[in-house]
Design a protein around this motif. Structure first.
Motif, PDB file in Angstrom:
ATOM      1  N   MET A 210      -3.987  12.864   4.459  1.00 32.06           N
ATOM      2  CA  MET A 210      -5.386  13.205   4.254  1.00 32.06           C
ATOM      3  C   MET A 210      -5.535  14.685   3.903  1.00 32.06           C
ATOM      4  O   MET A 210      -6.274  15.062   2.979  1.00 32.06           O
ATOM      5  N   LEU A 211      -4.830  15.549   4.614  1.00 38.56           N
ATOM      6  CA  LEU A 211      -4.902  16.989   4.354  1.00 38.56           C
ATOM      7  C   LEU A 211      -4.359  17.328   2.962  1.00 38.56           C
ATOM      8  O   LEU A 211      -4.927  18.167   2.247  1.00 38.56           O
ATOM      9  N   LEU A 212      -3.258  16.688   2.574  1.00 38.97           N
ATOM     10  CA  LEU A 212      -2.701  16.919   1.238  1.00 38.97           C
ATOM     11  C   LEU A 212      -3.690  16.481   0.161  1.00 38.97           C
ATOM     12  O   LEU A 212      -3.830  17.134  -0.879  1.00 38.97           O
TER      13      LEU A 212
ATOM     14  N   GLU B 247       0.863  -1.179   0.000  1.00 39.42           N
ATOM     15  CA  GLU B 247       0.000   0.000   0.000  1.00 39.42           C
ATOM     16  C   GLU B 247       0.902   1.232   0.000  1.00 39.42           C
ATOM     17  O   GLU B 247       1.706   1.422   0.909  1.00 39.42           O
ATOM     18  N   GLY B 248       0.763   2.061  -1.033  1.00 39.61           N
ATOM     19  CA  GLY B 248       1.631   3.227  -1.173  1.00 39.61           C
ATOM     20  C   GLY B 248       1.175   4.396  -0.324  1.00 39.61           C
ATOM     21  O   GLY B 248       0.716   5.414  -0.853  1.00 39.61           O
ATOM     22  N   ALA B 249       1.286   4.254   0.983  1.00 43.69           N
ATOM     23  CA  ALA B 249       0.875   5.317   1.905  1.00 43.69           C
ATOM     24  C   ALA B 249       1.468   5.051   3.285  1.00 43.69           C
ATOM     25  O   ALA B 249       1.834   3.923   3.610  1.00 43.69           O
ATOM     26  N   LYS B 250       1.543   6.107   4.055  1.00 43.85           N
ATOM     27  CA  LYS B 250       1.959   5.983   5.452  1.00 43.85           C
ATOM     28  C   LYS B 250       0.755   5.839   6.364  1.00 43.85           C
ATOM     29  O   LYS B 250       0.873   5.442   7.511  1.00 43.85           O
ATOM     30  N   LYS B 251      -0.432   6.181   5.817  1.00 49.34           N
ATOM     31  CA  LYS B 251      -1.701   6.209   6.554  1.00 49.34           C
ATOM     32  C   LYS B 251      -1.612   7.238   7.687  1.00 49.34           C
ATOM     33  O   LYS B 251      -1.602   6.901   8.865  1.00 49.34           O
ATOM     34  N   SER B 252      -1.539   8.497   7.287  1.00 49.57           N
ATOM     35  CA  SER B 252      -1.398   9.591   8.256  1.00 49.57           C
ATOM     36  C   SER B 252      -2.415  10.685   7.959  1.00 49.57           C
ATOM     37  O   SER B 252      -2.932  10.807   6.839  1.00 49.57           O
ATOM     38  N   TRP B 253      -2.667  11.517   8.968  1.00 52.74           N
ATOM     39  CA  TRP B 253      -3.588  12.642   8.786  1.00 52.74           C
ATOM     40  C   TRP B 253      -2.988  13.689   7.851  1.00 52.74           C
ATOM     41  O   TRP B 253      -3.723  14.398   7.160  1.00 52.74           O
ATOM     42  N   LEU B 254      -1.666  13.797   7.804  1.00 56.39           N
ATOM     43  CA  LEU B 254      -1.034  14.728   6.872  1.00 56.39           C
ATOM     44  C   LEU B 254      -1.359  14.350   5.433  1.00 56.39           C
ATOM     45  O   LEU B 254      -1.660  15.218   4.597  1.00 56.39           O
TER      46      LEU B 254
ATOM     47  N   LEU C  24      -7.532   5.795   2.414  1.00 53.35           N
ATOM     48  CA  LEU C  24      -6.680   6.006   3.591  1.00 53.35           C
ATOM     49  C   LEU C  24      -7.325   5.438   4.847  1.00 53.35           C
ATOM     50  O   LEU C  24      -6.636   4.889   5.721  1.00 53.35           O
ATOM     51  N   LEU C  25      -8.634   5.569   4.956  1.00 61.28           N
ATOM     52  CA  LEU C  25      -9.329   5.055   6.133  1.00 61.28           C
ATOM     53  C   LEU C  25      -9.432   3.532   6.110  1.00 61.28           C
ATOM     54  O   LEU C  25      -9.550   2.898   7.159  1.00 61.28           O
ATOM     55  N   ARG C  26      -9.358   2.929   4.916  1.00 64.68           N
ATOM     56  CA  ARG C  26      -9.517   1.481   4.793  1.00 64.68           C
ATOM     57  C   ARG C  26      -8.193   0.720   4.837  1.00 64.68           C
ATOM     58  O   ARG C  26      -8.195  -0.504   5.030  1.00 64.68           O
ATOM     59  N   ILE C  27      -7.079   1.392   4.636  1.00 59.53           N
ATOM     60  CA  ILE C  27      -5.791   0.695   4.579  1.00 59.53           C
ATOM     61  C   ILE C  27      -5.532  -0.073   5.878  1.00 59.53           C
ATOM     62  O   ILE C  27      -5.720   0.448   6.985  1.00 59.53           O
TER      63      ILE C  27
ATOM     64  N   VAL D 158     -13.852  14.562  -8.360  1.00 61.81           N
ATOM     65  CA  VAL D 158     -14.667  14.239  -7.182  1.00 61.81           C
ATOM     66  C   VAL D 158     -14.463  12.783  -6.781  1.00 61.81           C
ATOM     67  O   VAL D 158     -14.301  12.464  -5.597  1.00 61.81           O
ATOM     68  N   GLY D 159     -14.446  11.897  -7.774  1.00 56.39           N
ATOM     69  CA  GLY D 159     -14.241  10.480  -7.482  1.00 56.39           C
ATOM     70  C   GLY D 159     -12.880  10.199  -6.879  1.00 56.39           C
ATOM     71  O   GLY D 159     -12.747   9.391  -5.954  1.00 56.39           O
ATOM     72  N   ILE D 160     -11.852  10.876  -7.389  1.00 58.86           N
ATOM     73  CA  ILE D 160     -10.494  10.677  -6.873  1.00 58.86           C
ATOM     74  C   ILE D 160     -10.397  11.115  -5.417  1.00 58.86           C
ATOM     75  O   ILE D 160      -9.825  10.397  -4.579  1.00 58.86           O
ATOM     76  N   ILE D 161     -10.951  12.279  -5.087  1.00 58.33           N
ATOM     77  CA  ILE D 161     -10.869  12.781  -3.712  1.00 58.33           C
ATOM     78  C   ILE D 161     -11.677  11.897  -2.766  1.00 58.33           C
ATOM     79  O   ILE D 161     -11.214  11.560  -1.661  1.00 58.33           O
ATOM     80  N   TRP D 162     -12.881  11.505  -3.180  1.00 63.68           N
ATOM     81  CA  TRP D 162     -13.694  10.633  -2.327  1.00 63.68           C
ATOM     82  C   TRP D 162     -13.010   9.285  -2.106  1.00 63.68           C
ATOM     83  O   TRP D 162     -12.839   8.843  -0.964  1.00 63.68           O
TER      84      TRP D 162
END
Length: 263
Positions: free
Chosen positions: A169-171, A160-167, A216-219, A206-210
């Motif tokens: 999410m903001l970006l 999974e290409g993410a750190k799973k962080s709130w930062l 991120l919440l599901r990782i 819209v689809g990309i942002i949603w």
């Protein structure tokens, strides 16, 4: 961010328009490739190939094949031999796969027919990989994917290409809308529909942002994955999960598994 919520992503819905889904996946492929988001996964994949004496990877749930070309090139360079990758998906993005096949002179090919990651046919061989798609599956189905690999004595790498962080999410919320508008004209292969549903009727952004928010919440975190492994029947099979990468935009959560063979 240690929570995990099994919310719904638009691209998973059967009713969701195919043209919008493909536009979203094309954007992700472009961004993942340009950013080199899976750089930290390359040594882990090299380990799986060496331990199983393989030079072939079968990618499951490929989407639009984001990042696959740079991974294939990096592995071939580091292992000093041609590594081949076969793309597959339950909903194959044929146009994207044909583009990657042409770009790599056939080093990347694809399965045109649907492939179910929970029951991969015996005829499909090679180290299995899943990039940024494992979070789509609820735990029961995710476990079936892992169990299928273990039962068939096949190595598998989940990334999974993410750190799973709130930062992150903001970006996603404040930077990505601008990025989408800037980069869309440069995404190949060119599609008029992608421009129309980005700039005229902005369903793709819209689809990309949603879906990015929900992703991120599901990782699954390494802790979630470790608990999941307790339900897998895998004798003589090695599992390892954790985080890799320390560069901005290049964090990876991973789970790798491979069969142990008696000497």
């Amino acid at each position: 961010m240690n929570i995990r919520l099994q919310l719904f992503e638009l691209e998973d819905q059967r009713w969701f328009p195919h043209v919008i889904r493909q536009g979203m996946l094309d954007f992700l492929r472009f961004m993942i490739s340009k950013l080199g988001a899976y750089e930290a996964a390359v040594p882990l994949l090299q380990e799986l190939l060496i331990k199983t004496n393989q030079t072939h990877i079968t990618d499951l749930c490929s989407g639009a094949g984001g990042g696959i070309e740079t991974i294939q090139q990096a592995l071939s360079r580091q292992m000093s031999e041609q590594i081949k990758i076969t793309l597959s998906d339950l909903y194959p993005n044929i146009a994207a796969y044909q583009y990657l096949q042409q770009q790599t002179n056939g080093s990347i090919d694809f399965k045109p027919e649907p492939v179910d990651a929970t029951a991969v046919p015996e005829s499909i061989t090679g180290v299995r990989t899943i990039f940024s798609s494992f979070h789509h599956f609820p735990p029961t189905i995710a476990q079936r994917i892992l169990q299928d690999a273990a039962t068939k004595r096949t190595a598998i790498g989940i990334f999974e290409g993410a750190k799973k962080s709130w930062l992150e999410m903001l970006l996603l919320w404040f930077l990505f809308p601008v990025v989408i508008l800037v980069v869309t004209p440069f995404i190949k292969p060119f599609k008029f529909s992608r421009l129309f549903f980005t700039y005229i009727i902005p369903l793709i952004p819209v689809g990309i942002i949603w879906d990015g928010t929900v992703s991120l919440l599901r990782i699954y975190t390494p802790e979630h994955l470790q608990r999941m492994l307790q339900n897998i029947n895998a004798p003589n099979y090695t599992w390892r999960t954790g985080r890799a990468g320390n560069k901005p935009g290049k964090h990876v959560i991973y789970l790798i598994g491979y069969p142990r063979y008696s000497s």
